[in-house]
Write a protein that holds these residues in place. Structure first.
Motif, PDB file in Angstrom:
ATOM      1  N   ILE A   3       0.865  -1.174   0.000  1.00  0.00           N
ATOM      2  CA  ILE A   3       0.000   0.000   0.000  1.00  0.00           C
ATOM      3  C   ILE A   3       0.900   1.221   0.000  1.00  0.00           C
ATOM      4  CG2 ILE A   3      -1.690   1.323   1.326  1.00  0.00           C
ATOM      5  CD1 ILE A   3      -2.914  -1.321   2.185  1.00  0.00           C
ATOM      6  N   GLY A   4       0.676   2.114  -0.957  1.00  0.00           N
ATOM      7  CA  GLY A   4       1.540   3.280  -1.121  1.00  0.00           C
ATOM      8  C   GLY A   4       0.970   4.530  -0.480  1.00  0.00           C
ATOM      9  N   THR A  19       3.548   8.772  -7.315  1.00  0.00           N
ATOM     10  CA  THR A  19       2.539   7.744  -7.575  1.00  0.00           C
ATOM     11  C   THR A  19       2.998   6.786  -8.669  1.00  0.00           C
ATOM     12  OG1 THR A  19       1.327   9.262  -9.025  1.00  0.00           O
ATOM     13  CG2 THR A  19       0.563   9.084  -6.751  1.00  0.00           C
ATOM     14  N   GLU A  20       3.715   7.285  -9.652  1.00  0.00           N
ATOM     15  CA  GLU A  20       4.236   6.419 -10.712  1.00  0.00           C
ATOM     16  C   GLU A  20       5.254   5.430 -10.140  1.00  0.00           C
ATOM     17  OE1 GLU A  20       6.914   7.165 -14.610  1.00  0.00           O
ATOM     18  OE2 GLU A  20       5.134   8.442 -14.427  1.00  0.00           O
ATOM     19  N   ALA A  21       6.149   5.918  -9.279  1.00  0.00           N
ATOM     20  CA  ALA A  21       7.155   5.047  -8.650  1.00  0.00           C
ATOM     21  C   ALA A  21       6.486   4.008  -7.756  1.00  0.00           C
ATOM     22  CB  ALA A  21       8.150   5.884  -7.845  1.00  0.00           C
ATOM     23  N   LEU A  22       5.451   4.413  -7.022  1.00  0.00           N
ATOM     24  CA  LEU A  22       4.736   3.482  -6.145  1.00  0.00           C
ATOM     25  C   LEU A  22       4.008   2.412  -6.962  1.00  0.00           C
ATOM     26  CD1 LEU A  22       3.358   6.061  -3.558  1.00  0.00           C
ATOM     27  CD2 LEU A  22       5.153   4.366  -3.146  1.00  0.00           C
ATOM     28  N   LYS A  24       4.909   1.344  -9.986  1.00  0.00           N
ATOM     29  CA  LYS A  24       5.952   0.461 -10.522  1.00  0.00           C
ATOM     30  C   LYS A  24       6.468  -0.500  -9.453  1.00  0.00           C
ATOM     31  CE  LYS A  24       7.779   3.314 -14.250  1.00  0.00           C
ATOM     32  NZ  LYS A  24       8.918   4.138 -14.708  1.00  0.00           N
ATOM     33  N   ALA A  25       6.459  -0.057  -8.196  1.00  0.00           N
ATOM     34  CA  ALA A  25       6.932  -0.908  -7.096  1.00  0.00           C
ATOM     35  C   ALA A  25       5.917  -2.002  -6.749  1.00  0.00           C
ATOM     36  CB  ALA A  25       7.220  -0.056  -5.860  1.00  0.00           C
ATOM     37  N   GLY A  26       4.705  -1.912  -7.320  1.00  0.00           N
ATOM     38  CA  GLY A  26       3.713  -2.953  -7.104  1.00  0.00           C
ATOM     39  C   GLY A  26       2.618  -2.617  -6.114  1.00  0.00           C
ATOM     40  N   CYS A  27       2.475  -1.349  -5.759  1.00  0.00           N
ATOM     41  CA  CYS A  27       1.422  -0.952  -4.814  1.00  0.00           C
ATOM     42  C   CYS A  27       0.047  -1.134  -5.445  1.00  0.00           C
ATOM     43  CB  CYS A  27       1.614   0.503  -4.373  1.00  0.00           C
ATOM     44  SG  CYS A  27       3.095   0.746  -3.387  1.00  0.00           S
ATOM     45  N   LYS A  28      -0.822  -1.840  -4.738  1.00  0.00           N
ATOM     46  CA  LYS A  28      -2.180  -2.086  -5.229  1.00  0.00           C
ATOM     47  C   LYS A  28      -3.101  -0.900  -4.929  1.00  0.00           C
ATOM     48  CE  LYS A  28      -1.119  -6.196  -6.555  1.00  0.00           C
ATOM     49  NZ  LYS A  28      -0.436  -6.210  -7.829  1.00  0.00           N
ATOM     50  N   LYS A  29      -2.836  -0.226  -3.822  1.00  0.00           N
ATOM     51  CA  LYS A  29      -3.604   0.962  -3.440  1.00  0.00           C
ATOM     52  C   LYS A  29      -2.604   2.066  -3.126  1.00  0.00           C
ATOM     53  CE  LYS A  29      -7.401  -1.552  -1.225  1.00  0.00           C
ATOM     54  NZ  LYS A  29      -8.110  -1.770   0.042  1.00  0.00           N
ATOM     55  N   ILE A  30      -2.950   3.297  -3.509  1.00  0.00           N
ATOM     56  CA  ILE A  30      -2.086   4.448  -3.220  1.00  0.00           C
ATOM     57  C   ILE A  30      -2.949   5.553  -2.629  1.00  0.00           C
ATOM     58  CG2 ILE A  30      -0.560   6.216  -4.164  1.00  0.00           C
ATOM     59  CD1 ILE A  30       0.199   4.200  -6.364  1.00  0.00           C
ATOM     60  N   PHE A  31      -2.527   6.046  -1.480  1.00  0.00           N
ATOM     61  CA  PHE A  31      -3.209   7.148  -0.817  1.00  0.00           C
ATOM     62  C   PHE A  31      -2.276   8.351  -0.866  1.00  0.00           C
ATOM     63  CE2 PHE A  31      -4.809   3.213   0.872  1.00  0.00           C
ATOM     64  CZ  PHE A  31      -6.185   3.406   0.891  1.00  0.00           C
ATOM     65  N   SER A  32      -2.855   9.556  -0.880  1.00  0.00           N
ATOM     66  CA  SER A  32      -1.988  10.737  -1.000  1.00  0.00           C
ATOM     67  C   SER A  32      -2.545  11.931  -0.240  1.00  0.00           C
ATOM     68  CB  SER A  32      -1.815  11.105  -2.474  1.00  0.00           C
ATOM     69  OG  SER A  32      -3.060  11.450  -3.041  1.00  0.00           O
ATOM     70  N   ASP A  33      -1.644  12.879   0.007  1.00  0.00           N
ATOM     71  CA  ASP A  33      -1.997  14.148   0.641  1.00  0.00           C
ATOM     72  C   ASP A  33      -1.266  15.267  -0.073  1.00  0.00           C
ATOM     73  OD1 ASP A  33      -3.704  13.493   2.876  1.00  0.00           O
ATOM     74  OD2 ASP A  33      -1.949  12.638   3.875  1.00  0.00           O
ATOM     75  N   LYS A  34      -1.914  16.421  -0.168  1.00  0.00           N
ATOM     76  CA  LYS A  34      -1.260  17.654  -0.608  1.00  0.00           C
ATOM     77  C   LYS A  34      -1.308  18.582   0.592  1.00  0.00           C
ATOM     78  CE  LYS A  34      -1.812  17.580  -5.571  1.00  0.00           C
ATOM     79  NZ  LYS A  34      -2.116  18.370  -6.761  1.00  0.00           N
ATOM     80  N   ILE A  35      -0.355  18.365   1.485  1.00  0.00           N
ATOM     81  CA  ILE A  35      -0.370  19.066   2.770  1.00  0.00           C
ATOM     82  C   ILE A  35       1.035  19.013   3.356  1.00  0.00           C
ATOM     83  CG2 ILE A  35      -0.949  17.024   4.144  1.00  0.00           C
ATOM     84  CD1 ILE A  35      -2.931  18.793   5.689  1.00  0.00           C
ATOM     85  N   SER A  36       1.381  19.981   4.165  1.00  0.00           N
ATOM     86  CA  SER A  36       2.696  20.021   4.790  1.00  0.00           C
ATOM     87  C   SER A  36       2.913  18.812   5.692  1.00  0.00           C
ATOM     88  CB  SER A  36       2.847  21.299   5.621  1.00  0.00           C
ATOM     89  OG  SER A  36       4.014  21.235   6.407  1.00  0.00           O
TER      90      SER A  36
END
Length: 185
Positions: A3-4, A19-22, A24-36
């Motif tokens: 999980i990324g 997200t592209e690197a995650l 490629k690393a095989g992450c099935k789910k990716i969560f993200s934030d645009k925050i400090s």
């Protein structure tokens, strides 16, 4: 399952590289934030943690995308370890699934904190040197000495403050900050 988690500090930065690197690393789910990273509340990280199950691995692009400080990183990775979850940082080559990975994680986290503290020290030293050389930080002042002199002459000759401010390219409050209303008719 991998999980990324990806994070950028400001809204105008792009998550695509991470997200592209995650992916490629095989992450099935990716969560993200645009925050400090200094913010305690990071909804994407919270969702990633909720999605993790025993045997999963939390993957980040780089160590500094995850934690605010060494203490925070160590606590978070320790909590994950207690839940049977591993941690992996792609660019730092850290994988807590191994003993050497856990050791390397602690060393890298300490170095990251030291680097941050050194940057703060250098910044403070630079500001102090600038101060000693007579430089001041912040915006340049709008009311230069010549503008103050001109404003006083115009106000003394009866020109309304709004017109004086307009002619000098400043707001009326700025004019009054430098030349209080009690100093002119």
């Amino acid at each position: 399952m991998l999980i990324g988690y990806a994070r950028v500090s400001t809204q105008d930065q792009n998550l695509e590289l991470q997200t592209e690197a995650l992916t490629k690393a095989g992450c099935k789910k990716i969560f993200s934030d645009k925050i400090s990273g200094s913010r305690a509340e990071r909804p994407g990280l919270t969702k990633a943690q909720e999605a993790l199950r025993e045997g999963d691995t939390l993957v980040v692009w780089k160590l500094d995308r995850l934690g605010r400080s060494v203490r925070h990183l160590v606590d978070l990775v320790g909590k994950l370890h207690n839940e049977g979850v591993q941690f992996k940082s792609l660019t730092d080559a850290i994988d807590t699934g191994t003993a050497s990975g856990r050791f390397f994680f602690h060393v890298m986290a300490s170095l990251a904190e030291m680097e941050r503290e050194l940057t703060i020290e250098r910044t403070r030293a630079g500001l102090e040197v600038a101060r000693l050389l007579g430089r001041k930080g912040g915006r340049r002042r709008q009311m230069t000495d010549s503008k103050i002199k001109s404003a006083k002459k115009l106000l003394a000759s009866g020109v309304p403050p709004r017109d004086v401010a307009g002619n000098l390219g400043v707001s009326v409050p700025t004019l009054y900050r430098w030349i209080p209303a009690s100093n002119h008719p």
